[in-house]
Design a protein around this motif. Structure first.
Motif, short mmCIF file in Angstrom:
data_model
loop_
_atom_site.label_atom_id
_atom_site.label_comp_id
_atom_site.label_asym_id
_atom_site.label_seq_id
_atom_site.Cartn_x
_atom_site.Cartn_y
_atom_site.Cartn_z
N PRO A 17 2.30 -7.04 4.32
CA PRO A 17 3.25 -7.79 5.15
C PRO A 17 4.08 -6.86 6.04
CG PRO A 17 3.31 -8.58 2.89
CD PRO A 17 2.48 -7.33 2.88
N GLY A 18 4.21 -7.23 7.31
CA GLY A 18 5.00 -6.43 8.25
C GLY A 18 4.34 -5.14 8.68
N VAL A 19 3.02 -5.04 8.55
CA VAL A 19 2.33 -3.79 8.85
C VAL A 19 2.52 -3.38 10.31
CG1 VAL A 19 0.15 -4.97 9.38
CG2 VAL A 19 0.12 -2.57 8.66
N ALA A 20 2.62 -4.35 11.22
CA ALA A 20 2.77 -4.02 12.64
C ALA A 20 4.10 -3.32 12.92
CB ALA A 20 2.65 -5.29 13.49
N ALA A 21 5.12 -3.65 12.15
CA ALA A 21 6.43 -3.01 12.34
C ALA A 21 6.54 -1.71 11.54
CB ALA A 21 7.54 -3.98 11.93
N LEU A 22 5.92 -1.68 10.36
CA LEU A 22 6.06 -0.51 9.49
C LEU A 22 5.26 0.69 9.99
CD1 LEU A 22 5.85 -2.13 5.93
CD2 LEU A 22 7.87 -1.17 7.05
N THR A 23 4.10 0.44 10.59
CA THR A 23 3.24 1.56 10.99
C THR A 23 3.90 2.48 12.01
OG1 THR A 23 1.28 0.21 10.53
CG2 THR A 23 0.97 2.18 11.87
N LEU A 67 -8.43 15.14 16.62
CA LEU A 67 -9.72 15.64 16.15
C LEU A 67 -9.91 15.34 14.66
CD1 LEU A 67 -9.86 19.09 17.99
CD2 LEU A 67 -11.19 17.03 18.51
N LEU A 68 -8.88 15.60 13.86
CA LEU A 68 -8.99 15.34 12.43
C LEU A 68 -9.04 13.84 12.15
CD1 LEU A 68 -6.48 17.98 10.99
CD2 LEU A 68 -8.97 18.13 11.12
N GLY A 69 -8.34 13.08 12.95
CA GLY A 69 -8.34 11.64 12.76
C GLY A 69 -9.67 10.99 13.03
N ALA A 70 -10.55 11.67 13.77
CA ALA A 70 -11.88 11.12 14.02
C ALA A 70 -12.69 11.05 12.72
CB ALA A 70 -12.61 11.98 15.05
N HIS A 71 -12.35 11.88 11.76
CA HIS A 71 -13.03 11.85 10.46
C HIS A 71 -12.46 10.76 9.56
CE1 HIS A 71 -13.61 13.19 6.24
NE2 HIS A 71 -14.82 13.49 6.67
N SER A 72 -11.13 10.74 9.45
CA SER A 72 -10.44 9.74 8.64
C SER A 72 -8.96 9.77 8.99
CB SER A 72 -10.63 10.02 7.15
OG SER A 72 -9.75 9.25 6.36
N TRP A 73 -8.29 8.64 8.83
CA TRP A 73 -6.86 8.63 9.14
C TRP A 73 -6.07 9.47 8.14
CZ3 TRP A 73 -3.33 7.01 5.57
CH2 TRP A 73 -3.76 6.18 4.53
N LEU A 120 -1.98 8.51 -1.74
CA LEU A 120 -1.17 7.31 -1.92
C LEU A 120 -1.93 6.09 -1.40
CD1 LEU A 120 2.38 8.61 -0.91
CD2 LEU A 120 1.51 8.16 -3.21
N GLY A 121 -1.87 5.01 -2.15
CA GLY A 121 -2.62 3.81 -1.77
C GLY A 121 -1.78 2.68 -1.24
N SER A 122 -0.47 2.92 -1.04
CA SER A 122 0.43 1.88 -0.57
C SER A 122 1.13 2.34 0.69
CB SER A 122 1.47 1.55 -1.66
OG SER A 122 2.55 0.81 -1.12
N LEU A 123 1.23 1.46 1.68
CA LEU A 123 1.93 1.80 2.91
C LEU A 123 3.41 2.06 2.65
CD1 LEU A 123 1.71 2.12 5.99
CD2 LEU A 123 2.19 -0.33 6.20
N HIS A 124 3.99 1.34 1.71
CA HIS A 124 5.41 1.55 1.40
C HIS A 124 5.64 2.92 0.76
CE1 HIS A 124 5.15 -2.91 1.71
NE2 HIS A 124 6.35 -2.78 2.25
N PRO A 168 -3.19 3.49 14.93
CA PRO A 168 -4.00 2.26 14.90
C PRO A 168 -4.91 2.19 13.65
CG PRO A 168 -4.02 3.19 17.10
CD PRO A 168 -3.38 4.21 16.21
N SER A 169 -5.46 3.33 13.25
CA SER A 169 -6.32 3.34 12.07
C SER A 169 -5.53 3.06 10.80
CB SER A 169 -7.04 4.69 11.95
OG SER A 169 -7.86 4.94 13.08
N ILE A 170 -4.31 3.58 10.72
CA ILE A 170 -3.46 3.31 9.56
C ILE A 170 -3.12 1.82 9.50
CG2 ILE A 170 -1.20 3.76 8.52
CD1 ILE A 170 -1.33 6.58 9.63
N GLN A 171 -2.78 1.25 10.64
CA GLN A 171 -2.45 -0.18 10.66
C GLN A 171 -3.66 -1.02 10.23
OE1 GLN A 171 -0.36 -1.43 14.15
NE2 GLN A 171 -0.90 -3.59 13.89
N GLN A 172 -4.83 -0.63 10.65
CA GLN A 172 -6.03 -1.36 10.27
C GLN A 172 -6.32 -1.21 8.77
OE1 GLN A 172 -9.46 -0.23 12.54
NE2 GLN A 172 -10.83 -1.73 11.56
N ALA A 173 -6.08 0.00 8.23
CA ALA A 173 -6.35 0.24 6.82
C ALA A 173 -5.44 -0.58 5.91
CB ALA A 173 -6.20 1.73 6.51
N PHE A 174 -4.21 -0.87 6.36
CA PHE A 174 -3.27 -1.64 5.57
C PHE A 174 -2.98 -2.99 6.21
CE2 PHE A 174 -2.42 2.81 4.50
CZ PHE A 174 -2.44 2.77 3.11
N ALA A 175 -4.01 -3.58 6.78
CA ALA A 175 -3.83 -4.85 7.50
C ALA A 175 -3.28 -5.95 6.61
CB ALA A 175 -5.18 -5.27 8.11
#
Length: 455
Positions: free
Chosen positions: A119-125, A234-240, A173-177, A109-116
Motif C-alpha cells: 500500500p502506498g508504493v507510489a509515494a514510498l518509492t 549499469l548495475l540496475g540492468a542486472h537487478s534492482w 530485506l524483503g519489505s519496502l518498509h 521504477p524497478s523497485i516500485q514494480q517489485a513491491f507493487a
C-alpha cells in the motif's frame, strides 16, 4: 722565614680558587633577543612541542620564508603534519553523501514494480531516494555536537562501518518498509561522515590549503554524483538490488581512516564553549538558500530540456555532464579566488547561479539552455566552498564540529525542500519557467545582500 703576602685578589692557583657550589654557581639569564648560535638556542621540551592546532600565521624560517608546514596541523603522536593521505581519505569519504541520493535513481521504477502490492508504493518509492538527505538535514547538528564532545576519528570510523551494514541491507530485506528504515539509518551515518570529514579538513589545514581542499570536496562530490548515477544504471540492468552492493565501498575507507586519520588534540580540557550564534546565523541562513539554489540545476535541468522538446537521453546526459563539468572547474579554481574573501566569492557565486537559472527559465532553444546550465554550474562550483569558508572561518577547534553540523543541516534541508519549492512555485505561477525565473531572481538579490554584510 718572612711571611708571604697574599694578593688582594685571588690568584689562579688551585688552592686559592673557590670551588663552585649550588649557591655560588653563576646564574644564567635569558636574553630577550635570542642568539643565532646553536649553543644559545633553547632546546625544545615536551611542553614546547608544536600544538596540533592549525596556525594561520606562517612561521618564519631563517630566510623569512614560510615554513612548508605552516598552516598544517601536526599529529600529536608522531609530530608529522597532515598531508595528502589524510586529505584523500576525507575527500573520498565525503563522496558517500551523494551515493545515497543518486545511486538509486535509475532503479526506482524497478523497485516500485517489485513491491507493487505494498500500500502506498507510489509515494514510498521516491522517498527511498530523498529520505537520506532529509535525515542529514535533521541530524547533522547532533552529529556535530558528538564530534566536538567525543572526537572526530572514532565517530568517522564507526560511521563508515555502520554505513556499509545499513547501506547493503536492502540486498536481503524483503519489505519496502524495512528498506525505508535502512535508508533512514543511511542518512544518520551520512550526517556523521559528512560532519567529521568537513570538520577534519578544517582542523588539519588553514588558509589557502583549507580553501583548496574545500573546493576539491565539491569537485569530488560532483564527479562522484555523475559516476554513481552511471554505475547505478549499469548495475540496475542486472537487478534492482545489485546497486546496493556499492555501499560496501565504505569498508575499505573505514580501514584507511583508521590507519591515516588521527584525532587532533583539544586545546582546552574545559567544557565546550558556546557557539557564536550572532556571527553564525547569517552564514547558516544564507546556506539554507544556497542549498536550494544549488540543487535546482540538478533536479530541474532534465525537465527544462524536456520542455523545449529535447527528448534524446544522450543529449540530456550530455548537457547534464557539461553542467557538472562546469561545477567541477569552478570548484577546482576556488583556491585561487578565495583570497578575495567571502564578501566577493559569495556574491559572485550567487550571481552566476542566479543568472544561469534565469537563462534556463527563458530558454526556448538548446543552445540557450546549455549556456544557462553552464553558467549556473559555475556558480554552484563556487557556492558551497565559499559558504563553508565563511561559516567556519571564525570558529575555534572546540566549536568547529558543532558549527559544521549546523552548516551541513542547513545545506541539506535547503536541498530537500528545493523540489517542493519549485513545484509549489510552478503551480502558483505559470509553470516551471516562471518558477526558475523567481528562484534565479532571488539568488541575484541574495548576492546583492551578501555584498554588504560583514563577512
Amino acid at each position: 722565614m718572612p711571611d708571604r703576602v697574599l694578593p688582594s685578589s685571588p690568584g689562579p692557583a688551585a688552592g686559592n680558587t673557590p670551588r663552585p657550589t649550588v649557591d655560588n654557581a653563576p646564574r644564567l639569564t635569558v636574553s630577550k633577543t635570542p642568539s643565532p648560535t646553536a649553543d644559545n638556542t633553547p632546546r625544545p621540551t615536551a611542553d614546547d612541542a608544536p600544538s596540533p592546532t592549525v596556525s594561520n600565521t606562517p612561521s618564519p624560517t631563517a630566510h623569512n620564508t614560510p615554513s612548508p608546514t605552516a598552516g598544517i596541523a601536526l599529529d600529536p603522536a608522531t609530530g608529522r603534519p597532515a598531508g595528502r593521505a589524510q586529505a584523500l581519505v576525507l575527500l573520498f569519504a565525503s563522496c558517500l553523501s551523494v551515493l545515497g541520493s543518486v545511486l538509486l535513481a535509475p532503479v526506482l521504477p524497478s523497485i516500485q514494480q517489485a513491491f507493487a502490492g505494498t500500500p502506498g508504493v507510489a509515494a514510498l518509492t521516491p522517498v527511498l531516494l530523498t529520505v537520506p538527505a532529509l535525515v542529514i538535514g535533521l541530524t547533522a547538528t547532533v552529529a556535530g555536537r558528538i564530534v566536538d564532545r567525543l572526537g572526530r576519528k572514532r565517530l568517522l570510523v564507526g560511521a563508515l562501518v555502520v554505513y556499509a551494514v545499513v547501506g547493503t541491507a536492502p540486498l536481503w530485506l524483503g519489505s519496502l518498509h524495512l528498506i525505508l528504515v535502512s535508508r533512514v539509518l543511511v542518512g544518520l551515518t551520512e550526517a556523521a561522515i559528512m560532519t567529521c570529514c568537513t570538520t577534519l579538513l578544517a582542523d588539519y589545514f588553514a588558509g589557502p590549503r583549507r580553501n583548496r581542499y574545500f573546493g576539491l570536496q565539491t569537485v569530488f562530490t560532483t564527479v562522484a554524483a555523475t559516476i554513481f548515477l552511471a554505475v547505478g544504471g549499469l548495475l540496475g540492468a542486472h537487478s534492482w538490488r545489485t546497486p546496493f552492493w556499492l555501499y560496501a565501498v565504505s569498508l575499505p575507507l573505514a580501514f584507511l581512516a583508521a590507519r591515516h586519520i588521527w584525532q587532533p588534540r583539544r586545546t582546552t580540557a574545559a567544557a565546550l564553549p558556546p557557539l557564536p550564534w550572532r556571527r553564525l546565523l547569517t552564514p547558516v541562513g544564507v546556506t539554507l538558500i544556497g542549498g536550494l539554489v544549488f540543487y535546482v540545476l540538478i533536479v530541474e535541468l532534465s525537465y527544462v530540456l524536456d520542455g523545449i522538446d529535447v527528448k534524446s537521453s544522450s543529449t540530456i546526459g550530455f548537457v547534464s555532464a557539461t553542467a557538472s563539468l562546469a561545477t567541477a572547474v569552478a570548484a577546482w579554481s576556488f583556491a585561487k579566488v578565495a583570497r578575495f574573501g567571502p564578501r566577493v566569492t559569495i556574491p559572485a557565486a550567487f550571481v552566476l547561479s542566479g543568472l544561469g537559472l534565469l537563462g534556463l527559465g527563458l530558454a526556448e532553444s538548446l543552445p540557450v539552455a546549455v549556456a544557462g546550465a553552464v553558467v549556473a554550474g559555475l556558480g554552484n562550483g563556487l557556492l558551497l566552498p565559499a559558504l563553508l569558508t565563511w561559516a567556519l572561518g571564525s570558529l575555534t577547534f572546540e566549536q568547529r564540529g558543532r558549527g559544521t553540523g549546523v552548516w551541513t543541516s542547513a545545506l541539506f534541508i535547503g536541498q530537500f525542500v528545493c523540489p517542493l519549492v519549485v513545484l509549489g512555485l510552478s503551480g502558483v505561477l505559470t509553470g516551471l519557467s516562471s518558477a526558475l525565473l523567481v528562484v534565479g531572481a532571488v539568488a541575484v538579490l541574495v548576492a546583492g545582500g551578501t555584498r554588504f554584510i560583514r563577512a
